[in-house]
Scaffold this motif. Structure first.
Motif, mmCIF file in Angstrom:
data_model
loop_
_atom_site.group_PDB
_atom_site.id
_atom_site.type_symbol
_atom_site.label_atom_id
_atom_site.label_comp_id
_atom_site.label_asym_id
_atom_site.label_seq_id
_atom_site.Cartn_x
_atom_site.Cartn_y
_atom_site.Cartn_z
ATOM 1 N N MET A 18 0.858 -1.187 0.000
ATOM 2 C CA MET A 18 0.000 0.000 0.000
ATOM 3 C C MET A 18 0.897 1.241 0.000
ATOM 4 O O MET A 18 1.369 1.674 1.048
ATOM 5 C CB MET A 18 -0.919 -0.022 1.227
ATOM 6 C CG MET A 18 -1.663 -1.329 1.413
ATOM 7 S SD MET A 18 -2.652 -1.841 -0.008
ATOM 8 C CE MET A 18 -4.123 -0.884 0.233
ATOM 9 N N ASP A 19 1.150 1.775 -1.184
ATOM 10 C CA ASP A 19 2.178 2.811 -1.315
ATOM 11 C C ASP A 19 1.634 4.226 -1.504
ATOM 12 O O ASP A 19 2.373 5.158 -1.785
ATOM 13 C CB ASP A 19 3.130 2.455 -2.468
ATOM 14 C CG ASP A 19 2.397 1.963 -3.715
ATOM 15 O OD1 ASP A 19 1.164 2.113 -3.794
ATOM 16 O OD2 ASP A 19 3.065 1.411 -4.608
ATOM 17 N N VAL A 20 0.305 4.400 -1.329
ATOM 18 C CA VAL A 20 -0.323 5.711 -1.520
ATOM 19 C C VAL A 20 -1.283 5.986 -0.358
ATOM 20 O O VAL A 20 -2.001 5.090 0.084
ATOM 21 C CB VAL A 20 -1.113 5.750 -2.860
ATOM 22 C CG1 VAL A 20 -1.850 7.065 -3.048
ATOM 23 C CG2 VAL A 20 -0.186 5.488 -4.045
ATOM 24 N N TYR A 49 -4.973 3.865 3.234
ATOM 25 C CA TYR A 49 -3.926 3.512 2.267
ATOM 26 C C TYR A 49 -4.506 2.804 1.055
ATOM 27 O O TYR A 49 -5.484 2.074 1.157
ATOM 28 C CB TYR A 49 -2.895 2.591 2.928
ATOM 29 C CG TYR A 49 -2.269 3.184 4.159
ATOM 30 C CD1 TYR A 49 -1.197 4.068 4.060
ATOM 31 C CD2 TYR A 49 -2.747 2.875 5.434
ATOM 32 C CE1 TYR A 49 -0.626 4.629 5.195
ATOM 33 C CE2 TYR A 49 -2.186 3.429 6.568
ATOM 34 C CZ TYR A 49 -1.126 4.307 6.448
ATOM 35 O OH TYR A 49 -0.565 4.867 7.569
ATOM 36 N N THR A 50 -3.842 2.997 -0.086
ATOM 37 C CA THR A 50 -4.204 2.270 -1.297
ATOM 38 C C THR A 50 -2.925 1.985 -2.093
ATOM 39 O O THR A 50 -1.829 2.224 -1.609
ATOM 40 C CB THR A 50 -5.251 3.039 -2.138
ATOM 41 O OG1 THR A 50 -5.704 2.183 -3.194
ATOM 42 C CG2 THR A 50 -4.701 4.323 -2.723
ATOM 43 N N TYR A 74 0.658 -5.589 8.199
ATOM 44 C CA TYR A 74 -0.528 -5.989 8.963
ATOM 45 C C TYR A 74 -1.266 -7.071 8.188
ATOM 46 O O TYR A 74 -1.508 -6.932 6.988
ATOM 47 C CB TYR A 74 -1.458 -4.785 9.194
ATOM 48 C CG TYR A 74 -2.625 -5.135 10.080
ATOM 49 C CD1 TYR A 74 -2.464 -5.248 11.459
ATOM 50 C CD2 TYR A 74 -3.882 -5.394 9.542
ATOM 51 C CE1 TYR A 74 -3.527 -5.606 12.271
ATOM 52 C CE2 TYR A 74 -4.948 -5.755 10.345
ATOM 53 C CZ TYR A 74 -4.765 -5.852 11.711
ATOM 54 O OH TYR A 74 -5.817 -6.222 12.512
ATOM 55 N N SER A 75 -1.603 -8.157 8.870
ATOM 56 C CA SER A 75 -2.306 -9.279 8.220
ATOM 57 C C SER A 75 -3.711 -9.414 8.773
ATOM 58 O O SER A 75 -3.935 -9.218 9.970
ATOM 59 C CB SER A 75 -1.548 -10.584 8.452
ATOM 60 O OG SER A 75 -0.289 -10.505 7.833
ATOM 61 N N ASP A 112 1.420 -4.113 3.426
ATOM 62 C CA ASP A 112 2.638 -3.397 3.821
ATOM 63 C C ASP A 112 2.393 -1.918 3.562
ATOM 64 O O ASP A 112 1.934 -1.554 2.471
ATOM 65 C CB ASP A 112 3.842 -3.842 2.981
ATOM 66 C CG ASP A 112 4.286 -5.261 3.319
ATOM 67 O OD1 ASP A 112 3.885 -5.775 4.381
ATOM 68 O OD2 ASP A 112 5.025 -5.848 2.515
ATOM 69 N N TYR A 113 2.713 -1.056 4.543
ATOM 70 C CA TYR A 113 2.473 0.374 4.355
ATOM 71 C C TYR A 113 3.420 1.202 5.229
ATOM 72 O O TYR A 113 3.929 0.729 6.246
ATOM 73 C CB TYR A 113 1.008 0.735 4.665
ATOM 74 C CG TYR A 113 0.580 0.429 6.083
ATOM 75 C CD1 TYR A 113 0.506 1.438 7.041
ATOM 76 C CD2 TYR A 113 0.247 -0.871 6.475
ATOM 77 C CE1 TYR A 113 0.129 1.157 8.340
ATOM 78 C CE2 TYR A 113 -0.135 -1.153 7.770
ATOM 79 C CZ TYR A 113 -0.197 -0.131 8.699
ATOM 80 O OH TYR A 113 -0.569 -0.411 9.990
ATOM 81 N N TYR A 114 3.648 2.432 4.812
ATOM 82 C CA TYR A 114 4.565 3.355 5.486
ATOM 83 C C TYR A 114 3.920 3.922 6.751
ATOM 84 O O TYR A 114 2.759 4.338 6.730
ATOM 85 C CB TYR A 114 4.900 4.494 4.530
ATOM 86 C CG TYR A 114 5.665 5.645 5.138
ATOM 87 C CD1 TYR A 114 7.058 5.619 5.217
ATOM 88 C CD2 TYR A 114 4.999 6.770 5.629
ATOM 89 C CE1 TYR A 114 7.764 6.680 5.763
ATOM 90 C CE2 TYR A 114 5.698 7.842 6.177
ATOM 91 C CZ TYR A 114 7.076 7.781 6.247
ATOM 92 O OH TYR A 114 7.768 8.837 6.792
#
Length: 197
Positions: free
Chosen positions: A66-68, A94-95, A142-143, A182-184
């Motif tokens: 999820m990079d946005v 996130y998306t 996160y799962s 996965d995300y920032y």
């Protein structure tokens, strides 16, 4: 707009300085045939609605980067449900860039999206589980698992008096599916569950 929204409410670790709970929303593209149409669901009555059901089919784990980030106040044009579902997660929606491209082609306003820092752009950006400093930014994981959802229609066959076979909708097939996102995060403190034990 073909949108799928996942909301996770994660209980905080109060003794480690976290709030009571943390909300996160993941928004992805809903592909056709991923879930049965709501009209079909409305027509098919469920027998024994209080029964705890087991999924008939286990679908593979999907790993999504999820990079946005999605701006909460502008997100209503992406989905009218975003305001209700993600109200507690205003700063954590996130998306993915590939989903954003799809929605932009459909005419969605691009100003609601902000590309997040990536490990490839920022070499010192680590996975949160490997990051020793709780106040440093990192990539959180996160799962979640959806244990039961209606994924397909079931068709049964019938034979008329002349022996001709025809098929008709006679039920719902259920599936189970797991996701890892996965995300920032701006600090590891927002991702304390993702630690090596």
């Amino acid at each position: 707009q073909e949108v799928k929204i996942f909301r996770a409410l994660i209980l905080g670790e109060l003794e480690r300085g976290q709030s009571q709970f943390q909300a996160v929303c993941f928004v992805t593209r809903l592909h056709r045939n991923e879930i049965i149409p709501s009209e079909s669901m409305a027509k098919l009555r469920q027998k024994n609605p209080r029964t705890v059901r087991q999924a008939e089919e286990v679908r593979g784990l999907e790993h999504l980067s999820m990079d946005v980030a999605v701006n909460f106040s502008k997100g209503a044009q992406l989905s009218s449900h975003l305001h209700n579902v993600c109200a507690e997660a205003k700063e954590a929606i996130y998306t993915r860039e590939e989903d954003v491209k799809f929605w932009l082609e459909k005419g969605v306003d691009g100003s609601m999206f902000e590309v997040l820092p990536q490990g490839s752009d920022v070499p010192e950006l680590q996975r949160c589980r490997l990051c020793p400093d709780r106040w440093k930014p990192c990539i959180c994981s996160y799962s979640l698992s959806i244990e039961w959802y209606p994924c397909m229609l079931k068709y049964c066959k019938s034979r008329d008096a002349g022996g001709k076979v025809s098929s008709y909708k006679c039920g719902i097939r259920s599936c189970q599916k797991g996701y890892t996102f996965d995300y920032y995060v701006p600090q590891k403190q927002l991702c304390l569950w993702d630690e090596e034990t």
